[in-house]
Scaffold this active site. Structure first.
Site, PDB file in Angstrom:
ATOM      1  N   ARG A 154       0.853  -1.187   0.000  1.00 22.73           N
ATOM      2  CA  ARG A 154       0.000   0.000   0.000  1.00 22.73           C
ATOM      3  C   ARG A 154       0.891   1.240   0.000  1.00 22.73           C
ATOM      4  O   ARG A 154       1.968   1.250   0.614  1.00 22.73           O
ATOM      5  CB  ARG A 154      -0.888   0.031   1.246  1.00 22.73           C
ATOM      6  N   HIS A 188      -1.142   0.115  -9.682  1.00 17.91           N
ATOM      7  CA  HIS A 188      -1.822  -0.823  -8.759  1.00 17.91           C
ATOM      8  C   HIS A 188      -2.305  -2.070  -9.520  1.00 17.91           C
ATOM      9  O   HIS A 188      -3.486  -2.420  -9.489  1.00 17.91           O
ATOM     10  CB  HIS A 188      -2.992  -0.133  -8.029  1.00 17.91           C
TER      11      HIS A 188
HETATM   12  P1  NAP Z   1      -1.519 -11.501   5.189  1.00 14.93           P
HETATM   13  O1  NAP Z   1      -1.625 -12.919   4.798  1.00 14.93           O
HETATM   14  O2  NAP Z   1      -2.462 -10.941   6.191  1.00 14.93           O
HETATM   15  O3  NAP Z   1      -0.013 -11.294   5.695  1.00 14.93           O
HETATM   16  C1  NAP Z   1       0.397 -10.162   6.358  1.00 14.93           C
HETATM   17  C2  NAP Z   1       1.828 -10.351   6.841  1.00 14.93           C
HETATM   18  O4  NAP Z   1       2.292  -9.104   7.360  1.00 14.93           O
HETATM   19  C3  NAP Z   1       1.931 -11.394   7.959  1.00 14.93           C
HETATM   20  O5  NAP Z   1       3.121 -12.123   7.833  1.00 14.93           O
HETATM   21  C4  NAP Z   1       2.002 -10.509   9.209  1.00 14.93           C
HETATM   22  O6  NAP Z   1       2.709 -11.092  10.286  1.00 14.93           O
HETATM   23  C5  NAP Z   1       2.783  -9.329   8.673  1.00 14.93           C
HETATM   24  N1  NAP Z   1       2.554  -8.156   9.517  1.00 14.93           N
HETATM   25  C6  NAP Z   1       1.395  -7.511   9.764  1.00 14.93           C
HETATM   26  N2  NAP Z   1       1.579  -6.504  10.633  1.00 14.93           N
HETATM   27  C7  NAP Z   1       2.886  -6.532  10.955  1.00 14.93           C
HETATM   28  C8  NAP Z   1       3.694  -5.763  11.827  1.00 14.93           C
HETATM   29  N3  NAP Z   1       3.195  -4.757  12.543  1.00 14.93           N
HETATM   30  N4  NAP Z   1       5.007  -6.070  11.916  1.00 14.93           N
HETATM   31  C9  NAP Z   1       5.520  -7.096  11.204  1.00 14.93           C
HETATM   32  N5  NAP Z   1       4.815  -7.872  10.354  1.00 14.93           N
HETATM   33  C10 NAP Z   1       3.505  -7.593  10.238  1.00 14.93           C
HETATM   34  O7  NAP Z   1      -1.620 -10.545   3.913  1.00 14.93           O
HETATM   35  P2  NAP Z   1      -1.417 -10.926   2.374  1.00 14.93           P
HETATM   36  O8  NAP Z   1      -2.600 -11.630   1.871  1.00 14.93           O
HETATM   37  O9  NAP Z   1      -0.086 -11.552   2.211  1.00 14.93           O
HETATM   38  O10 NAP Z   1      -1.432  -9.465   1.710  1.00 14.93           O
HETATM   39  C11 NAP Z   1      -0.496  -8.476   2.083  1.00 14.93           C
HETATM   40  C12 NAP Z   1      -0.874  -7.129   1.502  1.00 14.93           C
HETATM   41  O11 NAP Z   1      -0.587  -7.087   0.107  1.00 14.93           O
HETATM   42  C13 NAP Z   1      -2.364  -6.784   1.544  1.00 14.93           C
HETATM   43  O12 NAP Z   1      -2.748  -6.321   2.810  1.00 14.93           O
HETATM   44  C14 NAP Z   1      -2.480  -5.700   0.491  1.00 14.93           C
HETATM   45  O13 NAP Z   1      -2.302  -4.440   1.075  1.00 14.93           O
HETATM   46  C15 NAP Z   1      -1.315  -6.001  -0.461  1.00 14.93           C
HETATM   47  N6  NAP Z   1      -1.778  -6.382  -1.815  1.00 14.93           N
HETATM   48  C16 NAP Z   1      -1.475  -5.582  -2.860  1.00 14.93           C
HETATM   49  C17 NAP Z   1      -1.858  -5.932  -4.130  1.00 14.93           C
HETATM   50  C18 NAP Z   1      -1.485  -5.101  -5.314  1.00 14.93           C
HETATM   51  O14 NAP Z   1      -1.967  -5.352  -6.409  1.00 14.93           O
HETATM   52  N7  NAP Z   1      -0.623  -4.121  -5.155  1.00 14.93           N
HETATM   53  C19 NAP Z   1      -2.563  -7.113  -4.350  1.00 14.93           C
HETATM   54  C20 NAP Z   1      -2.874  -7.919  -3.256  1.00 14.93           C
HETATM   55  C21 NAP Z   1      -2.464  -7.539  -1.979  1.00 14.93           C
HETATM   56  P3  NAP Z   1       2.166 -12.430  11.027  1.00 14.93           P
HETATM   57  O15 NAP Z   1       2.433 -13.543  10.020  1.00 14.93           O
HETATM   58  O16 NAP Z   1       3.003 -12.545  12.229  1.00 14.93           O
HETATM   59  O17 NAP Z   1       0.710 -12.213  11.276  1.00 14.93           O
HETATM   60  C1  GLV Z   2      -5.155  -5.284  -3.914  1.00 11.43           C
HETATM   61  O1  GLV Z   2      -4.585  -4.268  -3.703  1.00 11.43           O
HETATM   62  C2  GLV Z   2      -5.577  -6.195  -2.904  1.00 11.43           C
HETATM   63  O2  GLV Z   2      -5.548  -5.844  -1.721  1.00 11.43           O
HETATM   64  O3  GLV Z   2      -5.967  -7.321  -3.274  1.00 11.43           O
END
Ligand code: NAP
Ligand code: GLV
Length: 312
Positions: free
Chosen positions: A227, A275
């Protein structure tokens, strides 16, 4: 029983068709600004949403679940949602594959200096640069969740030296792990290519700033596919201008679309993508939502439910 599709997405017809095939008895309704297609608010059991107005879902007395149209839920959390209604992140193999491609593409691009070779060709210049061995290239993934773990594993399979940082401790085969505020400096100090895949929460907002950037080795590359709010823009620009950070690949921004006057657009060391690191595809995502609705109907919890305490 009805599902309300609350998004300006162009994909609404694909969502409607796939959900009709998967759940023929589900009444699909589309949100409009006048809310005139919602019908009886008591019919709405599920909402599938991206970026609703605060309080938008307060008037649905039988709401069972709010599904995010994306992996991130920062567009929902803190928006005056009905209490005790679970918010479910999108955990979709299609989304994971897309993010994997984005991360691998840009890591390889910078690892192998393809931008320098493109510039060489522009100037009709035949110049070879030294090649760093994959096994000595240190990649660091901020966030070892669904997307971060997958990207880390694929980079490790290519034999990069991969580390990851998360909130809770983890043991992952082939990946060096760090966690918590105390582990951040050691993680950053060994990271030549930094990839941000964190959720945006009060704890992670602005995490890419002068202090953290200064802990990266000189010449590091920053890839932010999470983000825009994770980056302090002026701090990153200063680090790029000083040469401490050699390049940044940015997919997400504080304001989207990125305003035309924003310095990132024209910065010679910045690559901007709109994005698209991983777009939600109804062909894979609707199957995940349909599965979760089947789970709810059979008394099982949908997954993964957002923890209101941590915000992800
Ligand atoms: P997720 O499964 O919820 O994983 C989040 C990770 O971040 C976990 O490992 C968590 O730690 C860690 N985390 C959260 N808060 C933290 C903190 N304060 N300090 C250290 N580590 C922390 O999320 P995801 O599905 O992988 O997605 C991640 C992000 O990618 C989404 O939230 C979104 O913003 C972004 N995204 C972007 C796009 C795009 O097109 N640009 C597409 C999809 C997603 P723990 O394992 O210990 O809980
Ligand atoms: C895209 O940004 C997502 O959060 O899937």
């Amino acid at each position: 029983m009805a599902l309300l599709f609350s998004s300006k997405s162009d994909d609404v017809d694909r969502w409607r068709d796939i959900l009709a095939r998967e759940l023929p008895d589900l009444d699909f309704r589309q949100w409009t600004p006048a809310l005139d297609d919602v019908g009886d608010p008591a019919d709405i059991e599920y909402v599938l949403a991206w970026g609703p107005k605060p309080g938008a879902f307060m008037g649905f007395p039988n709401l069972k679940c709010i599904f995010s149209l994306g992996a991130g839920v920062d567009h929902l959390i803190g928006r005056d949602l009905p209490p005790n209604v679970p918010v479910v992140r999108l955990m979709d193999p299609g989304l994971t594959r897309g993010m994997r491609e984005y991360v691998l593409y840009w890591v390889l691009h910078h690892h192998r200096r393809f931008a320098d070779y493109a510039e060489g060709q522009n100037k009709n210049r035949w110049q070879q640069y030294g090649q760093a061995d994959t096994r000595t290239r240190r990649i660091g993934i901020l966030g070892l969740g669904v997307l971060g773990l997958d990207a880390a594993a694929k980079l490790a399979a290519l034999e990069f030296d991969v580390a990851g940082w998360s909130r809770s401790p983890k043991e992952v085969d082939g990946i060096t792990t760090f966690h918590g505020k105390d582990g951040l400096t050691d993680f950053l100090c060994r990271t030549e290519i930094l990839v941000c895949l964190l959720p945006l929460t009060p704890d992670t907002a602005g995490i890419i700033n002068t202090e953290t950037l200064s802990q990266l080795p000189s010449g590091a590359v920053v890839i932010n596919a999470a983000r825009g709010g994770h980056v302090v823009d002026d701090d990153l620009i200063r680090a790029l201008d000083s040469g401490h950070v050699s390049a940044a690949v940015l997919d997400v921004f504080h304001t989207e679309p990125l305003p035309p006057e924003h310095p990132f657009w024209d910065h010679p060391k910045v690559t901007v993508t709109p994005h698209i690191a991983s777009l939600t595809m109804p062909e894979t995502a609707a199957l995940v939502v349909a599965d979760n609705i089947r789970r709810i109907r059979t008394g099982q919890p949908p997954e993964p439910i957002v923890d209101p305490e941590t915000g992800y």
